[in-house]
Motif scaffolding. Sequence first.
Motif, PDB file in Angstrom:
ATOM      1  N   PRO A   1     -31.438 -72.988  -7.312  1.00  0.00           N
ATOM      2  CA  PRO A   1     -31.566 -71.812  -7.893  1.00  0.00           C
ATOM      3  C   PRO A   1     -30.244 -70.883  -8.358  1.00  0.00           C
ATOM      4  O   PRO A   1     -29.416 -70.995  -7.648  1.00  0.00           O
ATOM      5  N   TYR A   2     -30.558 -70.531  -9.532  1.00  0.00           N
ATOM      6  CA  TYR A   2     -29.326 -69.849 -10.163  1.00  0.00           C
ATOM      7  C   TYR A   2     -27.750 -70.857 -10.136  1.00  0.00           C
ATOM      8  O   TYR A   2     -26.697 -70.167 -10.411  1.00  0.00           O
ATOM      9  N   GLN A   3     -27.974 -71.779 -10.157  1.00  0.00           N
ATOM     10  CA  GLN A   3     -26.707 -72.755 -10.193  1.00  0.00           C
ATOM     11  C   GLN A   3     -26.224 -72.914 -11.617  1.00  0.00           C
ATOM     12  O   GLN A   3     -26.999 -72.790 -12.796  1.00  0.00           O
ATOM     13  N   ASN A   4     -25.109 -72.543 -11.721  1.00  0.00           N
ATOM     14  CA  ASN A   4     -24.328 -72.478 -13.292  1.00  0.00           C
ATOM     15  C   ASN A   4     -24.525 -73.892 -13.744  1.00  0.00           C
ATOM     16  O   ASN A   4     -23.877 -74.816 -13.479  1.00  0.00           O
ATOM     17  N   ILE A   5     -25.289 -74.107 -14.790  1.00  0.00           N
ATOM     18  CA  ILE A   5     -25.275 -75.376 -15.730  1.00  0.00           C
ATOM     19  C   ILE A   5     -24.486 -75.230 -16.950  1.00  0.00           C
ATOM     20  O   ILE A   5     -24.680 -74.385 -17.965  1.00  0.00           O
ATOM     21  N   PRO A   6     -23.223 -76.018 -16.993  1.00  0.00           N
ATOM     22  CA  PRO A   6     -22.336 -76.046 -18.114  1.00  0.00           C
ATOM     23  C   PRO A   6     -23.161 -76.320 -19.298  1.00  0.00           C
ATOM     24  O   PRO A   6     -23.681 -77.755 -19.037  1.00  0.00           O
ATOM     25  N   HIS A   7     -23.271 -75.908 -20.493  1.00  0.00           N
ATOM     26  CA  HIS A   7     -23.585 -76.556 -21.766  1.00  0.00           C
ATOM     27  C   HIS A   7     -22.641 -76.512 -22.700  1.00  0.00           C
ATOM     28  O   HIS A   7     -22.980 -77.274 -23.820  1.00  0.00           O
ATOM     29  N   GLN A   8     -21.480 -76.079 -22.599  1.00  0.00           N
ATOM     30  CA  GLN A   8     -20.582 -75.828 -23.651  1.00  0.00           C
ATOM     31  C   GLN A   8     -19.172 -75.646 -23.041  1.00  0.00           C
ATOM     32  O   GLN A   8     -18.957 -75.155 -21.912  1.00  0.00           O
TER      33      GLN A   8
ATOM     34  N   ASP B   1     -12.455 -73.669 -21.171  1.00  0.00           N
ATOM     35  CA  ASP B   1     -13.514 -72.376 -20.815  1.00  0.00           C
ATOM     36  C   ASP B   1     -14.660 -73.267 -20.979  1.00  0.00           C
ATOM     37  O   ASP B   1     -15.231 -73.809 -21.928  1.00  0.00           O
ATOM     38  N   PHE B   2     -15.833 -72.828 -19.865  1.00  0.00           N
ATOM     39  CA  PHE B   2     -17.052 -73.199 -19.944  1.00  0.00           C
ATOM     40  C   PHE B   2     -18.047 -71.975 -20.308  1.00  0.00           C
ATOM     41  O   PHE B   2     -17.682 -70.937 -19.802  1.00  0.00           O
ATOM     42  N   GLU B   3     -19.038 -72.393 -21.033  1.00  0.00           N
ATOM     43  CA  GLU B   3     -20.135 -71.633 -21.166  1.00  0.00           C
ATOM     44  C   GLU B   3     -21.403 -72.202 -20.276  1.00  0.00           C
ATOM     45  O   GLU B   3     -21.488 -73.446 -20.356  1.00  0.00           O
ATOM     46  N   THR B   4     -22.179 -71.307 -19.470  1.00  0.00           N
ATOM     47  CA  THR B   4     -23.119 -71.968 -18.795  1.00  0.00           C
ATOM     48  C   THR B   4     -24.468 -70.966 -18.734  1.00  0.00           C
ATOM     49  O   THR B   4     -24.376 -69.914 -19.298  1.00  0.00           O
ATOM     50  N   PHE B   5     -25.507 -71.512 -18.118  1.00  0.00           N
ATOM     51  CA  PHE B   5     -26.585 -70.578 -18.166  1.00  0.00           C
ATOM     52  C   PHE B   5     -27.233 -70.890 -16.676  1.00  0.00           C
ATOM     53  O   PHE B   5     -26.705 -72.104 -16.071  1.00  0.00           O
TER      54      PHE B   5
ATOM     55  N   GLU C   1     -27.015 -80.459 -27.167  1.00  0.00           N
ATOM     56  CA  GLU C   1     -27.998 -80.365 -27.911  1.00  0.00           C
ATOM     57  C   GLU C   1     -29.274 -79.665 -27.008  1.00  0.00           C
ATOM     58  O   GLU C   1     -29.184 -79.604 -25.794  1.00  0.00           O
ATOM     59  N   PRO C   2     -29.930 -78.666 -27.851  1.00  0.00           N
ATOM     60  CA  PRO C   2     -30.926 -78.059 -26.941  1.00  0.00           C
ATOM     61  C   PRO C   2     -31.861 -78.586 -26.156  1.00  0.00           C
ATOM     62  O   PRO C   2     -32.214 -79.755 -26.701  1.00  0.00           O
ATOM     63  N   ASN C   3     -32.348 -78.024 -25.056  1.00  0.00           N
ATOM     64  CA  ASN C   3     -33.627 -78.604 -24.229  1.00  0.00           C
ATOM     65  C   ASN C   3     -33.268 -79.977 -23.670  1.00  0.00           C
ATOM     66  O   ASN C   3     -34.202 -80.808 -23.643  1.00  0.00           O
ATOM     67  N   ILE C   4     -32.060 -80.062 -23.244  1.00  0.00           N
ATOM     68  CA  ILE C   4     -31.671 -81.437 -22.390  1.00  0.00           C
ATOM     69  C   ILE C   4     -30.993 -81.053 -21.307  1.00  0.00           C
ATOM     70  O   ILE C   4     -30.273 -79.766 -21.289  1.00  0.00           O
ATOM     71  N   ASP C   5     -30.786 -81.866 -20.306  1.00  0.00           N
ATOM     72  CA  ASP C   5     -29.892 -81.599 -19.266  1.00  0.00           C
ATOM     73  C   ASP C   5     -28.431 -81.890 -19.820  1.00  0.00           C
ATOM     74  O   ASP C   5     -28.221 -82.931 -19.960  1.00  0.00           O
ATOM     75  N   PRO C   6     -27.715 -81.105 -20.048  1.00  0.00           N
ATOM     76  CA  PRO C   6     -26.469 -81.271 -20.783  1.00  0.00           C
ATOM     77  C   PRO C   6     -25.232 -81.850 -19.708  1.00  0.00           C
ATOM     78  O   PRO C   6     -24.130 -82.174 -20.225  1.00  0.00           O
ATOM     79  N   ARG C   7     -25.449 -81.748 -18.360  1.00  0.00           N
ATOM     80  CA  ARG C   7     -24.329 -81.660 -17.674  1.00  0.00           C
ATOM     81  C   ARG C   7     -23.603 -83.312 -17.693  1.00  0.00           C
ATOM     82  O   ARG C   7     -22.406 -83.294 -17.696  1.00  0.00           O
ATOM     83  N   GLU C   8     -24.328 -84.291 -17.723  1.00  0.00           N
ATOM     84  CA  GLU C   8     -23.580 -85.671 -17.717  1.00  0.00           C
ATOM     85  C   GLU C   8     -22.863 -85.840 -18.711  1.00  0.00           C
ATOM     86  O   GLU C   8     -21.752 -86.613 -18.887  1.00  0.00           O
ATOM     87  N   GLU C   9     -23.490 -85.788 -19.954  1.00  0.00           N
ATOM     88  CA  GLU C   9     -22.925 -85.989 -21.349  1.00  0.00           C
ATOM     89  C   GLU C   9     -21.628 -85.018 -21.374  1.00  0.00           C
ATOM     90  O   GLU C   9     -20.280 -85.380 -21.726  1.00  0.00           O
ATOM     91  N   LEU C  10     -21.761 -83.786 -20.765  1.00  0.00           N
ATOM     92  CA  LEU C  10     -20.519 -82.814 -20.920  1.00  0.00           C
ATOM     93  C   LEU C  10     -19.345 -83.385 -19.974  1.00  0.00           C
ATOM     94  O   LEU C  10     -18.259 -83.537 -20.325  1.00  0.00           O
ATOM     95  N   ALA C  11     -19.894 -83.791 -18.724  1.00  0.00           N
ATOM     96  CA  ALA C  11     -18.864 -84.432 -17.821  1.00  0.00           C
ATOM     97  C   ALA C  11     -18.170 -85.644 -18.497  1.00  0.00           C
ATOM     98  O   ALA C  11     -17.053 -85.780 -18.407  1.00  0.00           O
ATOM     99  N   GLY C  12     -18.940 -86.543 -18.955  1.00  0.00           N
ATOM    100  CA  GLY C  12     -18.395 -87.632 -19.531  1.00  0.00           C
ATOM    101  C   GLY C  12     -17.305 -87.217 -20.556  1.00  0.00           C
ATOM    102  O   GLY C  12     -16.221 -87.923 -20.612  1.00  0.00           O
ATOM    103  N   ASN C  13     -17.648 -85.983 -21.589  1.00  0.00           N
ATOM    104  CA  ASN C  13     -16.597 -85.937 -22.521  1.00  0.00           C
ATOM    105  C   ASN C  13     -15.385 -85.181 -22.374  1.00  0.00           C
ATOM    106  O   ASN C  13     -14.320 -85.620 -22.635  1.00  0.00           O
TER     107      ASN C  13
END
Length: 491
Positions: free
Chosen positions: A315-322, A299-303, A343-355
Amino acid sequence: MKAKESIYLSKSLFIRGLQCRKSLYLHKFHPELRDEVSEAQEAMFQSGREVGTYARRPFPGGIEVPYEDLSLEEQLNLTGEKIKRGARILYEPAFSYDNVFVKTDILRKARQGWELYEVKGSTGQKEVYLDDIAVQYYVLKGAGIRISKASVVYLNKQYVRNGDIDPSALFVIEDVTQTVDRQRFVADEIADMRKALGKRVPDIDIGKHCTHPYDCDFYGHCWQHIPEYSIFNLDGRGRVKPFDLYRQGIVDLRDAPKEILSKKQNIQLESFLQKNEYVNKVALKQFLDSLWYPLYFLDFETFSCAIPAFSGTRPYQNIPHQYSLHYLKRKGARLGHREFLAEPNIDPREELAGNLVSEIPDNACVLAYHASFEIGVLKDLAASYPRYRKKLQRIVENVRDLEVPFRKKAVYHWKMNGSSSQKYVLPALVPQLSYEGMEIGNGGMAVQAYFRMCESQDQSEIEAIRKALLDYCKLDTLGMVRILERLREMG
Ligand code: SF4
């Protein structure tokens, strides 16, 4: 008659009145009956303001006529004064005519007259925007402003941010001059709205207009006579037109006429009448047989932001942060759990994808609920990060959707009330697992909590939000685990 004619209207009241005269009346005289503004709606208003600010950039050097601290009269006077002094671009200038007050997003002086620009936070043109501009056109023309062009400015959904925002590429400017000079229509509507406001509350029943073109904020008030289990909760539509039934006096689900219901709707009705659950064992087995081990529950959470927050996003692309990931390596294995929260205030996508790719084996069956959402996020990640592309594509191929047996009505419990969403399925099938009492109880709250975490400077608050977010997302995938267990018991 004179008193009625003098009733003050504004652009937003006009649009509200076009949607429903009763909404206009209640807004004017019974604002206390309005639904509460949710945190998500607040965020939408905030996002609209941000879009408005960016939309000014292709029109630099304008003079703002602010709302704050100025009365309507002062805003009108300031606008008149700036125009008299030769201003060529105005932001939010105010005009009044026929006791209708409007603010225009952007007004630019051109050779032939003034150009009017209405800014919208959507990614496309809508019919209601033309009404919005038509009333402005009516007022400005009446106030002696010559309009040579009228346009809607909205977000370009194809725009991909590359470094700094490029406002000229971010927005689409659509010329609608030909369709908004509708003086007679606007004048007639205004007169009729004033008539309605001068009487008692208009006798208007609920209908499709309650959600079109906007969700009405008196919904809670007007729909309170509709029971929890009603014909409006019938799954899908088929031959059923809920408002036709409603007008015949059929409201309660138990009174729905079986003969016009679809097969799925009859399953829903029967289960409701018997207060039981329905299981089509053949269809359920088909679904269960399509799963394999190792089995991962994702399950992803996105903003999402109207103005793309990071390079490479739209615009309005879902950005997964969790994400939350429960897993069973084989049948009967102990349930494991992994999770990620950026972590807050960073582009979370690459680290999330790697994990994510390091945690999901290539041969795993990946179960998601309403999987098209997870698939969309995975595909966006694959497009953005070539080094993870193959593994992400493999995950996409292996995704199965836990919503399928509920959407197809292979399984139905009467408490699902016509919905196949996890928020209905989980409490119906696994009542011991609940979002109740949790600090974050739904996806909307989770997004707002993440934004709060990004804004906070208080370490203890950040930690508390982190914990609440992790608890919430974990419950989503644990819920999927328990739902699958229940399906296996039924199969
Ligand atoms: S809920 Fe529907 S009927 Fe009631 S005021 Fe709004 S639009 Fe009108």
